[in-house]
Scaffold this active site. Structure first.
Site, PDB file in Angstrom:
ATOM      1  N   LYS A 256     -13.492  18.684 163.673  1.00  0.00           N
ATOM      2  CA  LYS A 256     -13.892  18.396 162.296  1.00  0.00           C
ATOM      3  C   LYS A 256     -12.608  18.208 161.494  1.00  0.00           C
ATOM      4  O   LYS A 256     -11.914  19.167 161.167  1.00  0.00           O
ATOM      5  CB  LYS A 256     -14.735  19.519 161.697  1.00  0.00           C
ATOM      6  CG  LYS A 256     -15.262  19.145 160.317  1.00  0.00           C
ATOM      7  CD  LYS A 256     -16.110  20.204 159.695  1.00  0.00           C
ATOM      8  CE  LYS A 256     -16.778  19.692 158.420  1.00  0.00           C
ATOM      9  NZ  LYS A 256     -15.964  18.839 157.571  1.00  0.00           N
ATOM     10  N   PHE A 346     -15.761   8.129 164.839  1.00  0.00           N
ATOM     11  CA  PHE A 346     -16.618   8.966 165.705  1.00  0.00           C
ATOM     12  C   PHE A 346     -18.033   8.433 165.863  1.00  0.00           C
ATOM     13  O   PHE A 346     -18.832   9.021 166.586  1.00  0.00           O
ATOM     14  CB  PHE A 346     -16.658  10.412 165.212  1.00  0.00           C
ATOM     15  CG  PHE A 346     -16.993  10.577 163.759  1.00  0.00           C
ATOM     16  CD1 PHE A 346     -18.296  10.438 163.309  1.00  0.00           C
ATOM     17  CD2 PHE A 346     -16.007  10.892 162.842  1.00  0.00           C
ATOM     18  CE1 PHE A 346     -18.611  10.604 161.974  1.00  0.00           C
ATOM     19  CE2 PHE A 346     -16.311  11.062 161.496  1.00  0.00           C
ATOM     20  CZ  PHE A 346     -17.612  10.918 161.059  1.00  0.00           C
TER      21      PHE A 346
END
Length: 561
Positions: A256, A346
């Site tokens: 993250k 992503f």
């Protein structure tokens, strides 16, 4: 052609209606009444916006310009109008009150006409479009004149809603859910088809027209389009890795990143970048545009990623540094040199004319990897498919050591769900629990901080009533430099002032950490935050992402357990 007065009549009835089902019926009747040309405009107006969220067109009117226009229209000084704002706490009621004080000798635009003007919905929209397109020298004067025309041509029933539309805050309690259900009822189409259409277009006006003209079949033919951004898929917090594995089984684990979301649209050599709020930020990020042209091999694609500001040691810079790049309109090249960015991709939602959002994550990942050639500035992030807690913990520690926020744990079989926050995407961070709350007020400081807004009143959202409910104040974690920036940021969103307290139009989100949630009778939400502190100003998030009362309920119950 429908008059704007008729639109206002319905809005007034909606404003006085408590139940969401009754409100839905009223909005549905309004949609059935207007023409096809008026329908998309009315759909946005009733939600308190003039243009779709993804549009480059923006009204861009602050409170200052609105007060100026009211002053010129009414012949009352700005200071006296500010006094009215303090009394009413509402720009709409202020406009009605100020213009009702116009003397008989005060000239208005309608004074020079042979017969009274009746504004139509489309004329009001075109005036706002002219306001949005006004740029360069003299643009403020032009905007004020357009507002003057509207105010001086409007009836007392209309001026209040014109003022509210000017700052895109209708205050009638109509949100996406009511509009979705109203479209379904007005044009006899399934709610699920309206929801899907909105998810893929991010434009409720377009969905309404499609439902009216083509019914369910046409709605099902709506799809993604390069150059029209969609809402981003969102994650919810998991208390720990073990819980995530229990919920999902095998997970796709990714870092993250401590950055800001970017949605990338590629059509040949044309690259368009959008922020999390779906604002066009292409001109601010020329380095990313250039890098995407080289790295993304597909001719047409829509991708999801995170931009990270990097220091000289290759570590992420503070989040606020990234936002300095996103906001930059001038001296862009200088910022490119001083705040270099990298882009971590992503997900991919669209490729060579085909929507991919209904495919499972792992299949989308294959398309993403095959479409991108990694470089120093653009790369597909690393992903680990596993149910092994020790492997995930190792990845988590690596991400933290690299200076990032933690990890994402995703369901490998999940579709891409625009705008949805659910258990298919989970995030694990080591920091105190945080909430995204909207700023609804502030206090002027004292001592050396008298010229700064220093303590900020925060609120969560109650979807049942459409209201923002106070949960406390935050004054900790804010530097003098930030106070100066925030005071400048909020000046154009001030609704009224009373003593040292300032009421602020709900627009900006704060990410706030806290020690615990407590029951409280001091705040309308029924809760208060213990030891809150500001983590980030979430300029990148839209008002729709403010945390709900339901989330506070859940977090409070989790604490007690």
């Amino acid at each position: 052609m429908t008059s704007f007065k008729e639109f206002c009549r319905v809005c007034k009835v909606i404003e006085e209606t408590a139940g969401s089902l009754d409100m839905t019926d009223l909005v549905s009747e309004l949609f059935s009444l207007v023409t096809t040309e008026e329908l998309p405009v009315v759909t946005h107006f009733v939600m308190g916006e003039v243009f779709p969220a993804w549009s480059d067109e923006e009204v861009g009117l602050g409170t200052g310009l609105l007060l100026n226009a009211l002053s010129k229209s009414s012949g009352i000084s700005v200071k006296k109008i500010e006094d009215i704002v303090r009394d009413t706490g509402d720009m709409g009621k202020t406009a009605v009150k100020a213009l009702s004080k116009v003397s008989k000798g005060q000239a208005t635009f309608s004074s020079f006409l042979d017969s009274p003007v009746e504004l139509s919905i489309m004329e009001v929209f075109e005036r706002f479009r002219n306001i949005a397109s006004a740029t360069g020298k003299g643009s403020q004067t032009s905007r004020i004149k357009h507002l003057q025309y509207l105010f001086n041509s409007a009836s007392s029933e209309e001026v209040g809603y014109i003022a509210r539309l000017a700052i895109e805050d209708m205050r009638i309690g109509v949100g996406e859910g009511i509009v979705r259900d109203a479209i379904a009822k007005a044009f006899a189409v399934p709610v699920a088809s309206v929801e899907r259409g909105y998810m893929l277009t991010n434009d409720m006006g377009l969905v309404a027209v499609t439902a009216k003209e083509g019914g369910d079949e046409a709605l099902l033919n709506l799809g993604l389009q390069v150059g029209r951004p969609i809402k981003l898929m969102l994650a919810q917090v998991t208390p720990d890795i073990e819980t995530a594995i229990k919920d999902l089984g095998i997970v796709a684990a990714e870092w993250k990143f401590d950055g800001a979301r970017v949605q990338i649209h590629k059509n040949g050599d044309e690259i368009t970048l959008y922020s999390r709020r779906l604002e066009n930020i292409t001109d601010s990020l020329p380095d990313i545009v250039s890098a995407v042209k080289k790295a993304v091999k597909a001719n047409s694609a829509i991708l999801d990623g995170e931009a990270v500001a990097i220091d000289e040691n290759g570590r992420p810079k503070p989040f606020q540094e990234i936002l300095k790049r996103f906001r930059r309109k001038y001296d862009v090249e200088n910022k490119v040199r001083h705040i270099p960015l990298t882009l971590n991709l992503f997900d991919i939602m669209y490729l060579e004319g085909e929507s991919l959002i209904e495919l499972p994550l792992q299949k989308r990942r294959e398309f993403l990897v095959s479409s991108v050639e990694n470089s120093d500035l653009v790369r597909v992030d690393n992903q680990l498919i596993t149910s092994d807690i020790s492997e995930i913990n190792s990845m988590y520690e690596q991400a933290l050591r690299a200076g990032h926020e933690g990890i994402m744990l995703k369901n490998p079989d999940s579709p891409y769900s625009p705008g949805k926050r659910g258990k298919n995407w989970l995030k694990k961070k080591p920091v105190m629990e945080t909430l995204d709350l909207v700023v609804v007020g502030a206090e002027w400081g004292y001592g050396r901080r008298t010229s700064f807004l220093g303590s900020y009143a925060l609120a969560c959202h109650d979807p049942d009533t459409g209201r923002f409910l106070p949960v406390g104040k935050v004054a900790t974690g804010i530097s003098d430099e930030q106070l100066s920036e925030l005071t400048e940021l909020f000046k154009e969103h001030i609704i009224s002032e009373s003593g040292t307290f300032v009421e602020i139009r709900p627009h900006v989100l704060f990410e706030v950490a806290f020690e615990e949630i407590q029951k409280s009778t001091n705040y309308e939400s029924g809760y208060a935050l213990r030891f809150p502190r500001l983590v980030h100003v979430r300029d990148d998030k839209s008002i729709e992402e403010v945390d709900t009362l339901e989330r506070l309920d859940d977090m409070y119950m989790t604490q007690r357990k």
